[in-house]
Scaffold this motif. Structure first.
Motif, PDB file in Angstrom:
ATOM      1  N   GLU A 478       0.823  -1.200   0.000  1.00  0.00           N
ATOM      2  CA  GLU A 478       0.000   0.000   0.000  1.00  0.00           C
ATOM      3  C   GLU A 478       0.864   1.261   0.000  1.00  0.00           C
ATOM      4  O   GLU A 478       0.524   2.265  -0.626  1.00  0.00           O
ATOM      5  N   VAL A 479       1.988   1.198   0.716  1.00  0.00           N
ATOM      6  CA  VAL A 479       2.913   2.327   0.725  1.00  0.00           C
ATOM      7  C   VAL A 479       3.408   2.612  -0.684  1.00  0.00           C
ATOM      8  O   VAL A 479       3.443   3.759  -1.156  1.00  0.00           O
ATOM      9  N   ILE A 480       3.805   1.540  -1.402  1.00  0.00           N
ATOM     10  CA  ILE A 480       4.339   1.710  -2.753  1.00  0.00           C
ATOM     11  C   ILE A 480       3.262   2.219  -3.697  1.00  0.00           C
ATOM     12  O   ILE A 480       3.502   3.106  -4.538  1.00  0.00           O
ATOM     13  N   ASP A 481       2.026   1.690  -3.594  1.00  0.00           N
ATOM     14  CA  ASP A 481       0.924   2.169  -4.433  1.00  0.00           C
ATOM     15  C   ASP A 481       0.706   3.668  -4.243  1.00  0.00           C
ATOM     16  O   ASP A 481       0.532   4.420  -5.211  1.00  0.00           O
ATOM     17  N   ALA A 482       0.681   4.094  -3.001  1.00  0.00           N
ATOM     18  CA  ALA A 482       0.439   5.508  -2.709  1.00  0.00           C
ATOM     19  C   ALA A 482       1.556   6.383  -3.268  1.00  0.00           C
ATOM     20  O   ALA A 482       1.319   7.470  -3.809  1.00  0.00           O
ATOM     21  N   ALA A 483       2.791   5.895  -3.150  1.00  0.00           N
ATOM     22  CA  ALA A 483       3.928   6.657  -3.671  1.00  0.00           C
ATOM     23  C   ALA A 483       3.858   6.768  -5.189  1.00  0.00           C
ATOM     24  O   ALA A 483       4.148   7.824  -5.771  1.00  0.00           O
ATOM     25  N   LEU A 484       3.486   5.664  -5.860  1.00  0.00           N
ATOM     26  CA  LEU A 484       3.386   5.687  -7.327  1.00  0.00           C
ATOM     27  C   LEU A 484       2.353   6.698  -7.791  1.00  0.00           C
ATOM     28  O   LEU A 484       2.543   7.384  -8.811  1.00  0.00           O
ATOM     29  N   GLU A 485       1.237   6.794  -7.083  1.00  0.00           N
ATOM     30  CA  GLU A 485       0.205   7.741  -7.479  1.00  0.00           C
ATOM     31  C   GLU A 485       0.717   9.185  -7.389  1.00  0.00           C
ATOM     32  O   GLU A 485       0.345  10.035  -8.192  1.00  0.00           O
ATOM     33  N   ILE A 486       1.586   9.441  -6.429  1.00  0.00           N
ATOM     34  CA  ILE A 486       2.120  10.796  -6.255  1.00  0.00           C
ATOM     35  C   ILE A 486       3.054  11.165  -7.401  1.00  0.00           C
ATOM     36  O   ILE A 486       3.019  12.292  -7.919  1.00  0.00           O
ATOM     37  N   VAL A 487       3.900  10.219  -7.837  1.00  0.00           N
ATOM     38  CA  VAL A 487       4.925  10.553  -8.835  1.00  0.00           C
ATOM     39  C   VAL A 487       4.473  10.272 -10.265  1.00  0.00           C
ATOM     40  O   VAL A 487       5.181  10.630 -11.215  1.00  0.00           O
ATOM     41  N   ARG A 488       3.318   9.614 -10.437  1.00  0.00           N
ATOM     42  CA  ARG A 488       2.919   9.208 -11.790  1.00  0.00           C
ATOM     43  C   ARG A 488       2.771  10.392 -12.755  1.00  0.00           C
ATOM     44  O   ARG A 488       3.217  10.297 -13.903  1.00  0.00           O
ATOM     45  N   PRO A 489       2.176  11.528 -12.339  1.00  0.00           N
ATOM     46  CA  PRO A 489       2.095  12.654 -13.285  1.00  0.00           C
ATOM     47  C   PRO A 489       3.467  13.089 -13.804  1.00  0.00           C
ATOM     48  O   PRO A 489       3.622  13.414 -14.965  1.00  0.00           O
ATOM     49  N   GLU A 490       4.450  13.108 -12.939  1.00  0.00           N
ATOM     50  CA  GLU A 490       5.798  13.502 -13.349  1.00  0.00           C
ATOM     51  C   GLU A 490       6.384  12.492 -14.328  1.00  0.00           C
ATOM     52  O   GLU A 490       7.038  12.853 -15.311  1.00  0.00           O
ATOM     53  N   ALA A 491       6.126  11.189 -14.074  1.00  0.00           N
ATOM     54  CA  ALA A 491       6.618  10.147 -14.984  1.00  0.00           C
ATOM     55  C   ALA A 491       5.909  10.226 -16.330  1.00  0.00           C
ATOM     56  O   ALA A 491       6.539  10.086 -17.392  1.00  0.00           O
ATOM     57  N   ASP A 492       4.596  10.465 -16.301  1.00  0.00           N
ATOM     58  CA  ASP A 492       3.853  10.566 -17.559  1.00  0.00           C
ATOM     59  C   ASP A 492       4.336  11.738 -18.390  1.00  0.00           C
ATOM     60  O   ASP A 492       4.379  11.666 -19.627  1.00  0.00           O
ATOM     61  N   ALA A 493       4.690  12.836 -17.722  1.00  0.00           N
ATOM     62  CA  ALA A 493       5.171  14.006 -18.455  1.00  0.00           C
ATOM     63  C   ALA A 493       6.433  13.695 -19.246  1.00  0.00           C
ATOM     64  O   ALA A 493       6.696  14.309 -20.280  1.00  0.00           O
ATOM     65  N   LYS A 494       7.225  12.733 -18.765  1.00  0.00           N
ATOM     66  CA  LYS A 494       8.452  12.345 -19.472  1.00  0.00           C
ATOM     67  C   LYS A 494       8.274  11.055 -20.269  1.00  0.00           C
ATOM     68  O   LYS A 494       9.252  10.491 -20.773  1.00  0.00           O
ATOM     69  N   GLN A 495       7.022  10.561 -20.339  1.00  0.00           N
ATOM     70  CA  GLN A 495       6.710   9.334 -21.095  1.00  0.00           C
ATOM     71  C   GLN A 495       7.574   8.159 -20.608  1.00  0.00           C
ATOM     72  O   GLN A 495       8.127   7.397 -21.387  1.00  0.00           O
ATOM     73  N   LEU A 496       7.676   8.026 -19.292  1.00  0.00           N
ATOM     74  CA  LEU A 496       8.454   6.935 -18.700  1.00  0.00           C
ATOM     75  C   LEU A 496       7.571   5.730 -18.420  1.00  0.00           C
ATOM     76  O   LEU A 496       6.378   5.875 -18.110  1.00  0.00           O
ATOM     77  N   GLN A 497       8.147   4.531 -18.529  1.00  0.00           N
ATOM     78  CA  GLN A 497       7.473   3.310 -18.090  1.00  0.00           C
ATOM     79  C   GLN A 497       7.662   3.204 -16.580  1.00  0.00           C
ATOM     80  O   GLN A 497       8.778   3.033 -16.106  1.00  0.00           O
ATOM     81  N   LEU A 498       6.577   3.285 -15.853  1.00  0.00           N
ATOM     82  CA  LEU A 498       6.631   3.231 -14.391  1.00  0.00           C
ATOM     83  C   LEU A 498       6.026   1.896 -13.959  1.00  0.00           C
ATOM     84  O   LEU A 498       4.820   1.687 -14.063  1.00  0.00           O
ATOM     85  N   GLU A 499       6.893   0.970 -13.528  1.00  0.00           N
ATOM     86  CA  GLU A 499       6.463  -0.396 -13.272  1.00  0.00           C
ATOM     87  C   GLU A 499       6.602  -0.743 -11.790  1.00  0.00           C
ATOM     88  O   GLU A 499       7.510  -0.280 -11.107  1.00  0.00           O
ATOM     89  N   MET A 500       5.702  -1.645 -11.323  1.00  0.00           N
ATOM     90  CA  MET A 500       5.737  -2.101  -9.936  1.00  0.00           C
ATOM     91  C   MET A 500       5.673  -3.625  -9.929  1.00  0.00           C
ATOM     92  O   MET A 500       4.848  -4.227 -10.616  1.00  0.00           O
ATOM     93  N   GLN A 501       6.578  -4.233  -9.168  1.00  0.00           N
ATOM     94  CA  GLN A 501       6.583  -5.690  -9.031  1.00  0.00           C
ATOM     95  C   GLN A 501       6.497  -6.029  -7.546  1.00  0.00           C
ATOM     96  O   GLN A 501       7.401  -5.689  -6.778  1.00  0.00           O
ATOM     97  N   VAL A 502       5.415  -6.677  -7.160  1.00  0.00           N
ATOM     98  CA  VAL A 502       5.219  -7.073  -5.763  1.00  0.00           C
ATOM     99  C   VAL A 502       5.023  -8.581  -5.732  1.00  0.00           C
ATOM    100  O   VAL A 502       4.041  -9.108  -6.271  1.00  0.00           O
ATOM    101  N   SER A 503       6.002  -9.273  -5.128  1.00  0.00           N
ATOM    102  CA  SER A 503       5.937 -10.731  -5.101  1.00  0.00           C
ATOM    103  C   SER A 503       5.311 -11.266  -3.828  1.00  0.00           C
ATOM    104  O   SER A 503       5.103 -12.471  -3.684  1.00  0.00           O
ATOM    105  N   THR A 504       5.018 -10.376  -2.894  1.00  0.00           N
ATOM    106  CA  THR A 504       4.483 -10.848  -1.618  1.00  0.00           C
ATOM    107  C   THR A 504       3.754  -9.709  -0.917  1.00  0.00           C
ATOM    108  O   THR A 504       3.966  -8.538  -1.233  1.00  0.00           O
TER     109      THR A 504
END
Length: 631
Positions: A478-504
């Protein structure tokens, strides 16, 4: 061992600083002090006249005088019996430091760098150095008093020994009027057992050239009262125009008193030896050929060789790296007979071959009663740590200036963008796409300003140790999800692939907001240094049953190998156009490390090199029994 109390005088116009100095010094467990205070130079000098002061802590800027004027007045009145001086200053001025040391100040400290240990050490050293120097001066003066003001005996005699002239001193020495001595053979005044030696010397002079016809010898003489005295004679042949010897001139000194007082001299030399053995600074005596004649253990330790390996050898043989600097100073002292004080000498010694060190050196000529300069007494005080502290202070000043410049730049750039788009929105009717872009730009730059201010507020908390952590059960995904939502606009502005891998699914005990700040800072850093179209990945895994791992990787600019050890330091960024310097204050990663450590974890960084991306790894303990807040 507690020494007897020393009397200290604090000459400082600021009451808070006087109180601080008093507290620091009275907390010294190795020394006892009686502390007096003065708010002005005039009051300080008056206390020196009324009390027996051992040391003074002196501000170099007082309401009625500066520190150098105070020193000149103090030393003019008290000369060698002056108290030891430790000067303190708000701002360092190299010229003032040099003048203060030359005037006799023992040390010079910066107020902003002052610590209890530094002030205590400086005052102790100042008192010890001052007392050792006074003892050495007193011993030298006693020694000189024994051998100076000797009366010279002058006579002339023919090659057969007949005296042709004697002066009053010669006549007085032998207790015979001059007119009764002239005409006698001077050999009659020499004890019979020594006549052969004197005759041999005269015979050698008879065969010498004018350039060589001078000899000096010490021998006993028979006084009229039957006593045996001692004289030192310099015999010189006098030649006529044809280079033939016509007469001899003898200049003698009565050294009977010197012989009689040899025991006393030896005792005094033993006192000097005791000073050499106990002095906290390096001491040595060099002869005119710059050979070590005497030295103490402290200087031997500084040089890295035992005393036995110094004696009889020259400075160039023992300290080749320092010879070129010091030999011109030796020559000047031997030529002029004037001391040279407060010279900073930098170089290396056998004690630490690869390390540059700095010493403060004083050079005092040893002058015989006849004016001959016998050699040089040298006092050596190592100030390497002091100079390093000065350099650190200068570096800190530069860092402060750079930090202010960076803050100004980081505030100006987003504000300019916000102001520009706001002006367009106010003055023009923009289409929907442009309006959306303007609002997005204003939002992102506002968030950047908010993050900058948050980072600046976090740093003082870190330094003071008041950073608050509220522990509670936290799901890391949940911490990582929340962090991704905060930075996603900045990543989209640079057309970056923003990926998350959670194995557990991992639940740990921690502070949700601070853990989110860790991930946001790492992701923001990765996005900032990843070019358009690149990839940023965050992965959550379990290393063991005791540790969780969060890895943030990017395909960005990478980090030079030599900069990796400094990545997490405050205000540090790599330099160069192709490295990870693209704005920011260098605070985010420092805050990340502090927050990770407060959670009992560690953070590391890896990079194959410039242009090859970077990976940050956070390892956190999986604990469920932490319930109390940590600072």
């Amino acid at each position: 061992m507690i020494r007897p109390p020393y009397t200290l005088l604090l000459v400082e116009d600021l009451a808070l600083d006087r109180e601080r100095y008093r507290r620091y010094l009275l907390d010294d467990s190795t020394s006892q002090y009686r502390v007096l205070e003065a708010e002005s130079a005039r009051a300080g000098l008056e206390l020196c006249r009324k009390s027996d002061i051992d040391a003074i802590v002196l501000n170099d800027s007082l309401p009625d005088s500066d520190g150098l004027s105070f020193l000149k007045t103090l030393f003019a009145e008290f000369n060698r019996n002056r108290p030891a001086i430790v000067m303190v200053s708000e701002a360092r001025d190299e010229r003032i430091i040099v003048q203060a040391i030359k005037l006799g100040a023992e040390d010079y400290l910066a107020k902003q760098c002052l610590t209890p240990e530094l002030l205590q050490s400086a005052v102790r050293s100042a008192i010890e150095n001052s007392r050792s120097r006074q003892q050495l001066h007193q011993s030298e003066e006693r020694y000189r008093a024994i051998v100076e003001n000797q009366t010279e005996l002058i006579c002339r005699f023919l090659p057969d020994g007949t005296l042709t002239f004697v002066n009053q001193a010669y006549s007085h020495y032998f207790g015979t009027p001059p007119d009764r001595l002239v005409g006698q053979n001077f050999l009659n005044l020499v004890p019979e057992r020594d006549r052969a030696t004197v005759e041999q010397q005269i015979a050698e002079l008879m065969t010498a050239t004018p350039e060589q016809a001078v000899m000096t010898q010490e021998h006993p003489v028979l006084k009229p009262n039957g006593e045996i005295g001692w004289q030192q004679w310099t015999n010189r042949a006098i030649f006529d125009s044809t280079r033939q010897i016509v007469e001899f001139q003898a200049v003698g000194r009565d050294i009977s008193d010197r012989k009689q007082h040899e025991a006393l001299v030896q005792r005094q030399l033993a006192q000097i030896e005791a000073i050499y053995a106990t002095a906290p600074i390096g001491l040595c005596f060099l002869d005119r050929e710059w050979r070590f004649v005497q030295m103490n253990e402290r200087l031997a330790e500084v040089n890295g060789l035992p005393i036995s390996e110094h004696l009889g050898r020259t400075v160039r043989e023992i300290l080749p790296d320092l010879a070129d600097v010091q030999e011109p100073i030796f020559e000047q002292v031997l030529e002029t007979g004037v001391p040279i004080l407060g010279v900073e000498v930098q170089g290396r010694t056998p004690a630490q071959p690869g390390v540059d060190r700095v010493w403060l050196v004083n050079y005092y000529p040893l002058i015989a009663p006849d004016g001959e300069i016998l050699g040089i007494n040298i006092m050596v005080q190592e100030i390497t740590e002091h100079k390093q502290a000065e350099q650190k202070l200068k570096a800190a000043d530069r860092s402060k200036d750079e930090f202010v410049a960076m803050v100004a730049h980081e505030l100006r750039s987003p504000l300019n963008s916000i102001a520009g788009w706001t002006k367009l929105l106010q003055n023009r009717e923009l289409d929907a796409a442009t309006t959306a872009k303007a609002l997005d730009t204003i939002y992102r730059n506002t968030q950047a300003q908010v993050q900058l201010v948050e980072d600046l507020l976090d740093i003082p908390r870190m330094v003071r140790g008041t950073f608050q952590i509220q522990f509670a059960p936290v799901e890391l995904a949940e911490v990582i999800d929340a962090a991704l939502e905060i930075v996603r606009p900045e990543a989209d502005a640079k057309q970056l692939q923003l990926e998350m891998q959670v194995s557990t699914q991992l639940e740990i005990s921690g502070d949700f907001n601070r853990l989110q700040q860790i991930v946001v800072n790492l992701l923001t850093n990765a996005i900032k240094f990843t070019p358009n179209g690149g990839r940023v990945e965050v992965a959550l895994t379990t290393l063991t049953n005791e540790n969780a791992q969060i890895r943030v990787s990017d395909t960005g600019a990478g980090i030079e190998p030599e900069f990796l050890p400094y990545v997490f330091e405050r205000f540090r960024q790599a330099n160069g156009d192709n490295t990870r310097r693209q704005g920011g204050l260098g605070l985010g990663l420092s805050i990340v490390r502090h927050l990770v450590e407060l959670h009992g974890g560690i953070v590391t960084v890896e990079s194959p090199g410039v242009g090859k991306g970077t990976t940050f790894t956070v390892k956190l303990p999986i604990q469920t029994d932490l319930a109390a807040p940590m600072n």
